[in-house]
Design a protein around this motif. Structure first.
Motif, PDB file in Angstrom:
ATOM      1  N   LEU A   1       0.904  -1.537  -0.267  1.00  0.00           N
ATOM      2  CA  LEU A   1      -0.293   0.008   0.245  1.00  0.00           C
ATOM      3  C   LEU A   1       1.128   1.734  -0.293  1.00  0.00           C
ATOM      4  O   LEU A   1       0.257   2.470   0.157  1.00  0.00           O
ATOM      5  CB  LEU A   1      -1.120  -0.094   1.397  1.00  0.00           C
TER       6      LEU A   1
ATOM      7  N   ARG B   1       0.472   5.238   3.986  1.00  0.00           N
ATOM      8  CA  ARG B   1      -0.656   3.578   4.571  1.00  0.00           C
ATOM      9  C   ARG B   1       0.079   3.475   5.403  1.00  0.00           C
ATOM     10  O   ARG B   1      -0.724   2.321   6.562  1.00  0.00           O
ATOM     11  CB  ARG B   1      -0.941   2.864   3.081  1.00  0.00           C
TER      12      ARG B   1
ATOM     13  N   ARG C   1      -6.425  10.533   6.640  1.00  0.00           N
ATOM     14  CA  ARG C   1      -6.527  11.864   5.173  1.00  0.00           C
ATOM     15  C   ARG C   1      -5.589  11.703   4.094  1.00  0.00           C
ATOM     16  O   ARG C   1      -4.703  10.392   4.797  1.00  0.00           O
ATOM     17  CB  ARG C   1      -5.856  13.229   5.479  1.00  0.00           C
ATOM     18  N   PRO C   2      -5.060  11.763   2.595  1.00  0.00           N
ATOM     19  CA  PRO C   2      -4.977  11.593   2.029  1.00  0.00           C
ATOM     20  C   PRO C   2      -3.351  11.770   2.077  1.00  0.00           C
ATOM     21  O   PRO C   2      -3.005  12.747   2.545  1.00  0.00           O
ATOM     22  CB  PRO C   2      -5.325  11.685   0.807  1.00  0.00           C
TER      23      PRO C   2
ATOM     24  N   LEU D   1       5.809  17.392  -6.819  1.00  0.00           N
ATOM     25  CA  LEU D   1       4.311  17.721  -7.555  1.00  0.00           C
ATOM     26  C   LEU D   1       3.285  16.747  -6.169  1.00  0.00           C
ATOM     27  O   LEU D   1       2.400  17.581  -5.823  1.00  0.00           O
ATOM     28  CB  LEU D   1       4.107  17.042  -9.140  1.00  0.00           C
ATOM     29  N   LYS D   2       3.388  15.921  -6.046  1.00  0.00           N
ATOM     30  CA  LYS D   2       2.551  14.770  -5.177  1.00  0.00           C
ATOM     31  C   LYS D   2       2.246  16.056  -3.813  1.00  0.00           C
ATOM     32  O   LYS D   2       0.863  16.567  -3.068  1.00  0.00           O
ATOM     33  CB  LYS D   2       2.154  13.173  -4.804  1.00  0.00           C
TER      34      LYS D   2
ATOM     35  N   LEU E   1       1.281  19.364  -4.114  1.00  0.00           N
ATOM     36  CA  LEU E   1      -0.636  19.389  -3.508  1.00  0.00           C
ATOM     37  C   LEU E   1      -0.985  19.194  -2.585  1.00  0.00           C
ATOM     38  O   LEU E   1      -2.194  19.449  -2.506  1.00  0.00           O
ATOM     39  CB  LEU E   1      -0.646  19.018  -5.033  1.00  0.00           C
ATOM     40  N   LEU E   2      -0.955  17.947  -1.417  1.00  0.00           N
ATOM     41  CA  LEU E   2      -1.142  17.521  -0.349  1.00  0.00           C
ATOM     42  C   LEU E   2      -0.672  18.912   0.418  1.00  0.00           C
ATOM     43  O   LEU E   2      -1.545  19.231   1.274  1.00  0.00           O
ATOM     44  CB  LEU E   2      -1.279  16.591  -0.377  1.00  0.00           C
TER      45      LEU E   2
ATOM     46  N   LEU F   1      -3.409  21.891  -0.451  1.00  0.00           N
ATOM     47  CA  LEU F   1      -5.286  21.482   0.334  1.00  0.00           C
ATOM     48  C   LEU F   1      -5.362  20.700   1.592  1.00  0.00           C
ATOM     49  O   LEU F   1      -6.139  20.973   1.927  1.00  0.00           O
ATOM     50  CB  LEU F   1      -5.131  20.067  -0.807  1.00  0.00           C
TER      51      LEU F   1
ATOM     52  N   ASP G   1      -7.602  22.811   4.046  1.00  0.00           N
ATOM     53  CA  ASP G   1      -8.616  22.180   4.114  1.00  0.00           C
ATOM     54  C   ASP G   1      -8.467  22.635   5.900  1.00  0.00           C
ATOM     55  O   ASP G   1      -9.573  22.925   6.379  1.00  0.00           O
ATOM     56  CB  ASP G   1      -8.311  19.967   5.154  1.00  0.00           C
TER      57      ASP G   1
END
Lengths: 253, 140
Positions: free
Chosen positions: A75, A79, A183-184, A230-231, A234-235, A238, A242
């Motif tokens: 995962l 995770r 959360r992701p 980038l990931k 972005l998180l 965000l 949030d």
């Protein structure tokens, strides 16, 4: 006939702290890591999260008799850490210490790190490779660039310098479990730090020493060199949005 | 492409990116997909939408019509929706995998679980389940 309400198992007092070791294909190092952690922190419980290893990691863990949560498939690191947080939350642990399975962390750092955490008022304490030396030169170019980028980004956004945003050695207290469980996250490093800072939690660093990797491969590859920043960026953005959207009362602990 | 169409491209592109990022924020779209769509849509919107506005889109103007822009946006919409459903199923499988792993990992002897301190809500009693009862100490 006698009856007894005494436990029949070990008479050891329950530990308030869980050391979690996420492991993926770490057959070469996992045994030494588990032994080292057990020897320096015998009072703490140990959980290995086997993240769907394809090598002999699972067999080694069964032989060692260590508590293991096994993912049926891979995962990812983030995770795996979330599984450990859920486990710690469910079993009432007061704090979780994450420790890498690749043999780079020194088990001797766990004690001082936890003492610093207990003495301080941090909501997340990071075992930091760079907070003392502030030298990134030992790291490969890609990782070095990423670490500097995220450290600068966090400094820019929160006016707090976090020198080691990608350390796998952290102390996470129970009060932030709920924030991190669902959360992701990519791997609960820079994006999790930014999210907690945005929520008003206190993040600190404690100096540790890290050895060079002797076996296996880093989870950061050339392929992820573009996608990963980038990931995470972005998180981070965000996560901050949030946190800002959250009602003031539920934001702080 | 007319200036009006260019503005429409930028507005549609912006709305799509905002929608996609909101899906990522809610964990309904995998962040990797979000990055790919975000970069692709932003690049396409800038390349297609900006030159006419800046007065330099003579070549594009001849080839790209408004309906192509609309069709592209629709295709992206369907693609994002499909991937969002894939992400939801993936999240459910992830949660299931984690739950199985946690249940199968036995707590060390001597560790007494403390459900009262959970930050997760306790399982609710339903028509087929009993109310949660306190666990005896050291039971497995």
């Amino acid at each position: 006939m006698t009856t007894s309400s005494e436990p029949t198992g070990s008479s050891r007092a329950p530990s308030p702290v869980l050391i979690a070791i996420p492991a993926y294909n770490e057959e070469q190092t996992i045994e030494a890591v588990v032994h080292a952690v057990r020897s320096v922190a015998p009072r703490f419980d140990v959980l290995v999260v086997d993240d769907g290893s394809k090598d002999a990691t699972g067999a080694t863990l069964r032989r060692l008799g260590v508590t293991t949560a096994t993912h049926l498939c891979n995962l990812g690191y983030g995770r795996a850490v979330q599984t450990a947080i859920k486990y710690a939350d469910r079993h009432g642990y007061e704090a979780l210490i994450t420790f890498d399975a690749d043999g780079q962390h020194r088990a001797q750092d766990i004690g001082p790190l936890y003492e610093a955490f207990s003495a301080g008022t941090f909501d997340l304490l990071i075992g930091s490779r760079f907070v003392r030396t502030r030298q990134y030169d030992m790291e490969p170019l890609l990782q070095r660039t990423g670490m500097k980028l995220f450290s600068a980004l966090i400094a820019l956004l929160f006016r707090q310098r976090v020198y080691d945003t990608s350390s796998g050695l952290k102390v996470i207290p129970r009060r932030v479990f709920g924030r991190l469980m669902f959360r992701p996250f990519v791997d609960l490093h820079a994006e999790a730090i930014a999210y907690l800072l945005a929520l008003g939690y206190r993040v600190g660093e404690h100096p540790i020493t890290v050895d060079r990797r002797r076996h296996g491969q880093s989870m950061y590859t050339m392929l992820s060199a573009v996608a990963y920043p980038l990931k995470v960026s972005l998180l981070m953005v965000l996560g901050i949005i949030d946190a800002r959207l959250m009602p003031r009362g539920s934001r702080e602990h | 492409m007319s200036t009006e169409t260019s503005v429409a491209v930028l507005v549609i592109g912006g709305a799509l990116v905002a929608w996609i990022f909101n899906l990522v924020r809610q964990d309904r779209l995998y962040v990797g997909y979000g990055v790919i769509f975000g970069v692709a849509i932003t690049t396409a919107a800038v390349v297609v939408g900006l030159p006419p506005i800046l007065g330099a889109g003579a070549v594009l103007r001849a080839h790209i019509e408004g309906f192509i822009v609309g069709a592209s946006a629709f295709v992206v919409l369907i693609l994002v929706y499909t991937l969002s459903q894939v992400t939801l199923w993936s999240n459910r499988l992830t949660a299931l995998t984690q739950e199985l792993a946690i249940r199968q990992a036995e707590p060390p002897m001597g560790h007494d679980p403390a459900p009262a301190q959970r930050s997760e809500p306790p399982p609710a009693a339903g028509p087929f389940t009993e109310s949660p009862r306190p666990r005896p100490p050291h039971s497995k």
